[in-house]
Design a protein around this motif. Structure first.
Motif, mmCIF file in Angstrom:
data_model
loop_
_atom_site.group_PDB
_atom_site.id
_atom_site.type_symbol
_atom_site.label_atom_id
_atom_site.label_comp_id
_atom_site.label_asym_id
_atom_site.label_seq_id
_atom_site.Cartn_x
_atom_site.Cartn_y
_atom_site.Cartn_z
ATOM 1 N N PRO A 133 -6.191 -0.350 -3.045
ATOM 2 C CA PRO A 133 -6.281 -1.809 -3.182
ATOM 3 C C PRO A 133 -7.292 -2.377 -2.181
ATOM 4 O O PRO A 133 -7.628 -1.724 -1.183
ATOM 5 N N PRO A 134 -7.741 -3.605 -2.427
ATOM 6 C CA PRO A 134 -8.681 -4.238 -1.513
ATOM 7 C C PRO A 134 -8.108 -4.275 -0.099
ATOM 8 O O PRO A 134 -6.900 -4.403 0.083
ATOM 9 N N LYS A 164 12.220 -7.647 7.262
ATOM 10 C CA LYS A 164 11.242 -8.738 7.375
ATOM 11 C C LYS A 164 9.942 -8.205 7.963
ATOM 12 O O LYS A 164 9.950 -7.428 8.910
ATOM 13 N N GLY A 165 8.831 -8.610 7.393
ATOM 14 C CA GLY A 165 7.539 -8.162 7.886
ATOM 15 C C GLY A 165 7.002 -6.955 7.152
ATOM 16 O O GLY A 165 5.870 -6.546 7.366
ATOM 17 N N CYS A 166 7.811 -6.378 6.252
ATOM 18 C CA CYS A 166 7.309 -5.180 5.564
ATOM 19 C C CYS A 166 6.322 -5.538 4.455
ATOM 20 O O CYS A 166 5.577 -4.695 3.999
ATOM 21 N N THR A 167 6.322 -6.800 4.021
ATOM 22 C CA THR A 167 5.310 -7.204 3.046
ATOM 23 C C THR A 167 4.037 -7.559 3.812
ATOM 24 O O THR A 167 3.979 -8.559 4.522
ATOM 25 N N LEU A 168 3.027 -6.720 3.675
ATOM 26 C CA LEU A 168 1.791 -6.935 4.431
ATOM 27 C C LEU A 168 0.887 -7.934 3.739
ATOM 28 O O LEU A 168 0.140 -8.655 4.384
ATOM 29 N N LYS A 169 0.922 -7.947 2.417
ATOM 30 C CA LYS A 169 0.036 -8.850 1.691
ATOM 31 C C LYS A 169 0.650 -9.182 0.333
ATOM 32 O O LYS A 169 1.130 -8.285 -0.359
ATOM 33 N N GLU A 204 4.491 14.112 -5.079
ATOM 34 C CA GLU A 204 3.998 12.901 -4.422
ATOM 35 C C GLU A 204 2.578 13.154 -3.942
ATOM 36 O O GLU A 204 2.283 14.204 -3.382
ATOM 37 N N ILE A 205 1.723 12.190 -4.165
ATOM 38 C CA ILE A 205 0.360 12.226 -3.634
ATOM 39 C C ILE A 205 0.277 11.150 -2.567
ATOM 40 O O ILE A 205 0.743 10.023 -2.769
ATOM 41 N N VAL A 206 -0.319 11.486 -1.447
ATOM 42 C CA VAL A 206 -0.465 10.542 -0.341
ATOM 43 C C VAL A 206 -1.926 10.511 0.075
ATOM 44 O O VAL A 206 -2.581 11.558 0.145
ATOM 45 N N ILE A 207 -2.441 9.317 0.333
ATOM 46 C CA ILE A 207 -3.785 9.180 0.905
ATOM 47 C C ILE A 207 -3.619 8.575 2.294
ATOM 48 O O ILE A 207 -2.982 7.520 2.442
ATOM 49 N N TYR A 208 -4.151 9.209 3.307
ATOM 50 C CA TYR A 208 -4.118 8.604 4.641
ATOM 51 C C TYR A 208 -5.088 7.424 4.629
ATOM 52 O O TYR A 208 -6.282 7.583 4.350
ATOM 53 N N ALA A 209 -4.549 6.247 4.920
ATOM 54 C CA ALA A 209 -5.357 5.034 4.727
ATOM 55 C C ALA A 209 -5.134 4.072 5.885
ATOM 56 O O ALA A 209 -4.135 4.158 6.607
ATOM 57 N N LYS A 210 -6.080 3.158 6.040
ATOM 58 C CA LYS A 210 -5.960 2.137 7.083
ATOM 59 C C LYS A 210 -5.879 0.759 6.452
ATOM 60 O O LYS A 210 -6.581 0.465 5.482
ATOM 61 N N TYR A 211 -5.019 -0.043 7.048
ATOM 62 C CA TYR A 211 -4.959 -1.456 6.664
ATOM 63 C C TYR A 211 -4.845 -2.254 7.955
ATOM 64 O O TYR A 211 -3.921 -2.034 8.747
ATOM 65 N N LYS A 212 -5.800 -3.138 8.190
ATOM 66 C CA LYS A 212 -5.855 -3.928 9.416
ATOM 67 C C LYS A 212 -5.679 -3.062 10.664
ATOM 68 O O LYS A 212 -4.897 -3.376 11.561
ATOM 69 N N GLY A 213 -6.391 -1.948 10.687
ATOM 70 C CA GLY A 213 -6.420 -1.117 11.884
ATOM 71 C C GLY A 213 -5.291 -0.116 12.020
ATOM 72 O O GLY A 213 -5.369 0.799 12.839
ATOM 73 N N GLU A 214 -4.225 -0.263 11.224
ATOM 74 C CA GLU A 214 -3.087 0.662 11.313
ATOM 75 C C GLU A 214 -3.257 1.776 10.271
ATOM 76 O O GLU A 214 -3.750 1.539 9.168
ATOM 77 N N THR A 215 -2.801 2.959 10.648
ATOM 78 C CA THR A 215 -2.877 4.094 9.717
ATOM 79 C C THR A 215 -1.556 4.232 8.957
ATOM 80 O O THR A 215 -0.484 4.150 9.547
ATOM 81 N N TYR A 216 -1.681 4.441 7.670
ATOM 82 C CA TYR A 216 -0.513 4.563 6.797
ATOM 83 C C TYR A 216 -0.688 5.766 5.872
ATOM 84 O O TYR A 216 -1.797 6.295 5.702
ATOM 85 N N ALA A 217 0.428 6.139 5.259
ATOM 86 C CA ALA A 217 0.388 7.113 4.163
ATOM 87 C C ALA A 217 0.512 6.311 2.870
ATOM 88 O O ALA A 217 1.615 5.879 2.517
ATOM 89 N N ALA A 275 -8.500 6.579 5.891
ATOM 90 C CA ALA A 275 -8.478 6.739 7.347
ATOM 91 C C ALA A 275 -9.501 7.777 7.797
ATOM 92 O O ALA A 275 -9.912 7.773 8.962
ATOM 93 N N ASN A 276 -9.905 8.653 6.890
ATOM 94 C CA ASN A 276 -10.831 9.738 7.243
ATOM 95 C C ASN A 276 -12.017 9.731 6.299
ATOM 96 O O ASN A 276 -11.946 9.187 5.206
ATOM 97 N N SER A 277 -13.080 10.370 6.743
ATOM 98 C CA SER A 277 -14.223 10.574 5.854
ATOM 99 C C SER A 277 -14.657 12.032 5.989
ATOM 100 O O SER A 277 -15.044 12.442 7.081
ATOM 101 N N PRO A 278 -14.573 12.801 4.916
ATOM 102 C CA PRO A 278 -14.056 12.466 3.582
ATOM 103 C C PRO A 278 -12.561 12.158 3.623
ATOM 104 O O PRO A 278 -11.860 12.600 4.541
ATOM 105 N N PRO A 279 -12.073 11.430 2.624
ATOM 106 C CA PRO A 279 -10.664 11.043 2.619
ATOM 107 C C PRO A 279 -9.734 12.248 2.640
ATOM 108 O O PRO A 279 -10.008 13.262 2.007
ATOM 109 N N ARG A 280 -8.651 12.096 3.376
ATOM 110 C CA ARG A 280 -7.674 13.174 3.485
ATOM 111 C C ARG A 280 -6.402 12.764 2.731
ATOM 112 O O ARG A 280 -5.947 11.618 2.851
ATOM 113 N N CYS A 281 -5.851 13.711 1.995
ATOM 114 C CA CYS A 281 -4.669 13.439 1.166
ATOM 115 C C CYS A 281 -3.639 14.557 1.354
ATOM 116 O O CYS A 281 -3.979 15.657 1.804
#
Lengths: 277, 277
Positions: free
Chosen positions: B56-57, B259-264, B89-102, B62-68
């Protein structure tokens, strides 16, 4: 940055390869759906306990339909690739704001033998059916149709039988004349917050029983092994009114919201909800 | 009039006998418990263009090339009305507002043991947004390797994953857990045709994660997306390099969000396209 903007998202999850396609006119099409149905009366108090505010039984005592159906072909082209399934549906004849409906408090589905079906996600999230998975069989034996519902396997929740005796006109079948009514509730991700969706949704449908496969007969309906996890037994028949076996083509377009309960919900008690019974 | 007021309704449908979430009527939070969840996992790199297309936008790899990660798991026991299931389950290591997520773009599930039923589809879609689909999944041990296979429909092999457990490792060597909160796109369609979805939001979810100390292995692995299909386009995330492979058992608890788990909330910020496709 990610490129999956809203205009590229599918109609549901997974948004990159959705479970079902967006509706284009007719969404949910059944062909040759085979139905064994019992029309009966049930205890008024038990019925009132499970009807949402503003909804009341049309009849006194309340009149209900229970059916077990086999939908071998569920289509809509790519609109609706859900796969075939058997179902138990309970419908209460009700009135809401002067309009008559059939309200569906219980709905159980079972993939056709040996298969998987994606009907559960579709029917809950688009339509608001209160669908649960079960083990359903629908067979013919000794001149009767018998439908059985177990959940979990071997816990017999319902047994329905219909002996087709005389052919009838499709319009004699007491179903298909009133729109359906559903209590659609989808929880919030966040604990303690109001649900994401809480609405009374109506759906209409085209309904064409086959003239050469419409029968009236004798029937039974028992809710054999009570459990409060699936308390169908509370809607047990006090009197059987009629029984039917028929085959129908039905097309069900997407629904319409007739009442949004979220405003009311905000006024409801915030403490953890307790079971009333 | 109906007596099923909002304070008496369960967590989800059917509101008087919900498909999951009975813990709430016991005055407890809804928490999914997984015990001895058995996981065969492959960490791999994938094509950056393909990954960006499904993020999503504002979410970026989180990595280049992307790590999954891809894992096939067996959860023989899941509480609160859900039932056991096998999962891809497929997971992409990703960043949103500076934090790393699965970030979890896709999950496939299959009742476990084979021949049983599970309600994980409803729970996963409604509360988590983990985008599950039904499939035929197996996880077996043969010739010293674990092999997980995913077919949808039966016979159409989407994924084959193998892990040969070789050396014990520390639980903290496994690149999953509390330090990688999950990230999900939760999307629920509208009851009415042509309207924006009822829910479209980016969620984080946290979980406890306790791999078994004597049941965590590093090894060799393989991952192939065998028979491509645009209905389930996993193949677009085909590995460009295998980074590592592991086999382990874990206890994990996944609570309902707080509360707070909805990021966007994409419904507020975005002009929704006029046609859903």
């Amino acid at each position: 940055m990610g490129r999956l903007t809203p205009d590229k998202m599918g109609y549901n999850m997974p948004v990159i390869a959705p479970l079902y396609r967006p509706p284009q006119g007719i969404v949910h099409s059944f062909r040759n759906q085979e139905i064994a149905m019992v029309v009966y009366e049930a205890d008024e108090k038990a019925v009132l306990d499970i009807l949402p505010p503003g909804v009341e039984p049309t009849n006194s005592p309340p009149q209900l339909n229970a059916w077990i159906a086999r939908a071998g072909l569920v289509t809509g082209g790519r609109d609706n690739p859900v796969g075939g399934y058997d179902e138990l549906q309970i419908a209460i004849h009700v009135t809401y704001e002067g309009q008559r409906y059939v309200y569906i408090p219980y709905f159980y589905i079972s993939p056709s033998p040996g298969s998987r079906s994606d009907i559960l996600g579709y029917i809950r999230h688009v339509r608001g059916y209160p669908a649960k998975t079960a083990w359903i069989t629908f067979e013919k034996d000794l001149g009767q149709y018998i439908g059985c519902v177990e959940r979990p396997k071997r816990k017999r929740l319902a047994t329905l039988t219909v002996q087709p005796e005389v052919s009838c006109a499709p319009e004699d079948i007491p179903m298909g004349k009133e729109p359906g009514l559903l209590m659609k509730l989808l929880p919030n991700t966040i604990e303690g917050e109001p649900p994401s969706v809480c609405e009374l949704a109506q759906f209409s449908y085209n309904w064409a029983p086959k003239a050469d496969l419409s029968y009236q007969g004798s029937g039974t309906l028992t809710f054999d092994s009570p459990t409060d996890i699936d308390p169908l037994y509370k809607l047990a028949p006090t009197r059987i009114l009629s029984a039917w076996y028929f085959v129908v083509d039905a097309d069900i377009p997407q629904g319409k919201v007739v009442k949004n309960y979220l405003e009311d919900w905000k006024k409801a008690p915030t403490k953890a909800r307790k079971r009333s019974s | 009039m109906g007596k099923l007021t909002l304070d008496k309704m369960g967590l989800t449908m059917p509101v008087m006998a919900p498909i999951y979430g009975w813990s709430r009527w016991r005055g407890k939070s809804h928490i999914k418990h997984y015990r001895n969840l058995e996981i065969a996992m492959v960490v791999f790199e994938a094509d950056e263009d393909a990954v960006l297309d499904i993020l999503p936008p504002d979410v970026e790899p989180a990595n280049s090339p992307p790590r999954c990660n891809a894992w096939v798991s067996r959860a023989a026991f899941v509480n609160d009305g859900i039932g056991g299931y096998d999962e891809l389950e497929i997971v992409i290591y990703a960043k949103y507002k500076g934090e790393t997520y699965a970030y979890v773009p896709k999950v496939y599930v299959s009742p476990c043991p084979e021949g049983s039923r599970s309600e994980i589809i409803a729970n996963g879609e409604e509360l988590g947004g983990c985008q599950p689909r039904n499939a035929w999944i197996t996880l077996e041990s043969d010739l010293g390797q674990m092999i997980g296979c995913v077919e949808r429909p039966k016979g159409k092999r989407l994924v084959t994953l193998t892990v040969q457990p070789e050396v014990l490792c520390r639980p903290e060597d496994i690149p999953m857990g509390e330090h990688h909160p999950g990230l999900l796109l939760r999307y629920i369609p509208n009851t009415e045709a042509g309207k924006p979805p009822a829910v479209c939001e980016l969620l984080q979810f946290k979980y406890t994660w306790a791999p078994k100390i004597n049941f965590a292995y590093l090894g060799s692995g393989s991952l192939t997306f065998d028979s491509p299909s645009d209905i389930d386009p996993l193949y677009k995330l085909g590995p460009t390099r295998i980074v590592s492979a592991m086999y382990y058992a874990v206890d994990t608890d996944i609570p309902q969000g707080i509360k707070g788990c909805t990021l966007k909330n994409y419904l507020e910020d975005w002009k929704w396209p006029t046609s859903t496709s």
